[in-house]
Design an enzyme around this catalytic site. Structure first.
Site, PDB file in Angstrom:
ATOM      1  N   TYR A   1       0.834  -1.196   0.000  1.00 25.04           N
ATOM      2  CA  TYR A   1       0.000   0.000   0.000  1.00 25.04           C
ATOM      3  C   TYR A   1       0.866   1.243   0.000  1.00 25.04           C
ATOM      4  O   TYR A   1       2.046   1.210   0.358  1.00 25.04           O
ATOM      5  CB  TYR A   1      -0.982   0.013   1.183  1.00 25.04           C
ATOM      6  CG  TYR A   1      -0.355   0.319   2.521  1.00 25.04           C
ATOM      7  CD1 TYR A   1      -0.281   1.626   2.996  1.00 25.04           C
ATOM      8  CD2 TYR A   1       0.173  -0.694   3.313  1.00 25.04           C
ATOM      9  CE1 TYR A   1       0.298   1.913   4.221  1.00 25.04           C
ATOM     10  CE2 TYR A   1       0.747  -0.421   4.542  1.00 25.04           C
ATOM     11  CZ  TYR A   1       0.810   0.892   4.987  1.00 25.04           C
ATOM     12  OH  TYR A   1       1.386   1.169   6.192  1.00 25.04           O
ATOM     13  N   CYS A   2       0.249   2.347  -0.431  1.00 27.22           N
ATOM     14  CA  CYS A   2       0.890   3.654  -0.408  1.00 27.22           C
ATOM     15  C   CYS A   2      -0.141   4.640   0.142  1.00 27.22           C
ATOM     16  O   CYS A   2      -1.029   4.244   0.892  1.00 27.22           O
ATOM     17  CB  CYS A   2       1.371   4.047  -1.807  1.00 27.22           C
ATOM     18  SG  CYS A   2       0.042   4.138  -3.021  1.00 27.22           S
ATOM     19  N   ARG A   3      -0.063   5.876  -0.232  1.00 24.77           N
ATOM     20  CA  ARG A   3      -1.029   6.860   0.266  1.00 24.77           C
ATOM     21  C   ARG A   3      -2.406   6.637  -0.348  1.00 24.77           C
ATOM     22  O   ARG A   3      -3.401   6.557   0.350  1.00 24.77           O
ATOM     23  CB  ARG A   3      -0.541   8.286  -0.024  1.00 24.77           C
ATOM     24  CG  ARG A   3      -1.457   9.362   0.559  1.00 24.77           C
ATOM     25  CD  ARG A   3      -1.050  10.768   0.153  1.00 24.77           C
ATOM     26  NE  ARG A   3      -1.128  10.975  -1.293  1.00 24.77           N
ATOM     27  CZ  ARG A   3      -2.267  11.183  -1.974  1.00 24.77           C
ATOM     28  NH1 ARG A   3      -3.407  11.221  -1.332  1.00 24.77           N
ATOM     29  NH2 ARG A   3      -2.246  11.354  -3.277  1.00 24.77           N
TER      30      ARG A   3
ATOM     31  N   PHE B   1      -3.414   4.052   2.248  1.00 24.82           N
ATOM     32  CA  PHE B   1      -3.473   4.478   3.643  1.00 24.82           C
ATOM     33  C   PHE B   1      -4.587   5.501   3.885  1.00 24.82           C
ATOM     34  O   PHE B   1      -5.186   5.536   4.958  1.00 24.82           O
ATOM     35  CB  PHE B   1      -2.111   5.051   4.060  1.00 24.82           C
ATOM     36  CG  PHE B   1      -1.962   5.272   5.536  1.00 24.82           C
ATOM     37  CD1 PHE B   1      -1.989   4.209   6.417  1.00 24.82           C
ATOM     38  CD2 PHE B   1      -1.792   6.548   6.047  1.00 24.82           C
ATOM     39  CE1 PHE B   1      -1.849   4.402   7.783  1.00 24.82           C
ATOM     40  CE2 PHE B   1      -1.640   6.757   7.411  1.00 24.82           C
ATOM     41  CZ  PHE B   1      -1.681   5.685   8.280  1.00 24.82           C
TER      42      PHE B   1
END
Length: 129
Positions: free
Chosen positions: A87-89, A116
């Site tokens: 995952y990332c932002r 996120f």
């Protein structure tokens, strides 16, 4: 033909497996590997419980440093047996990172849709370093 970043992300998302945050939340009880591909300063502000920070820029070259496989005789082969959740932002960098890991031969790799931001919006538990 020149492609924009959104075009690259859309192409990546068409060829990878994305999962919603509620599915990741259910998987937290199992032996999975969660990789946060955001930058260290983003990770320092909070992360999904159990996530390990391997920024997208160094992901492929740093996989063998994951604690789940560090010191293993065939670390990448052992890692390939595990489920990997990235995952990332927002889900863009993790989609590109997932596509890259698939090119490396990983098939149990998933990008977390919404990243996120979606996790925080759902008011799920967050850890800090």
């Amino acid at each position: 033909m020149i492609k924009t970043a959104p075009q690259l992300v859309a192409e990546a998302k068409a060829g990878i497996k994305e999962i919603p945050i509620n599915e990741l939340e259910q998987q937290l009880a199992h032996q999975i590997v969660i990789i946060d591909v955001r930058e260290p300063q983003e990770y320092a502000q909070g992360f999904i419980p159990g996530a390990i920070n391997l920024p997208r820029g160094i992901l492929e070259t740093s996989l063998t440093e994951l604690p789940q496989i560090k010191g293993a005789e065939s670390p990448l082969e052992e890692l390939a047996e595990k489920e990997l959740y990235l995952y990332c932002r927002s889900g863009a960098r993790s989609a590109l990172a997932t596509e890259s890991l698939m090119r490396m031969g990983f098939d149990k790799v998933y990008s977390v849709d919404g990243g996120f931001e979606a996790w925080k919006k759902a008011d799920l538990r967050i850890e800090t370093p």
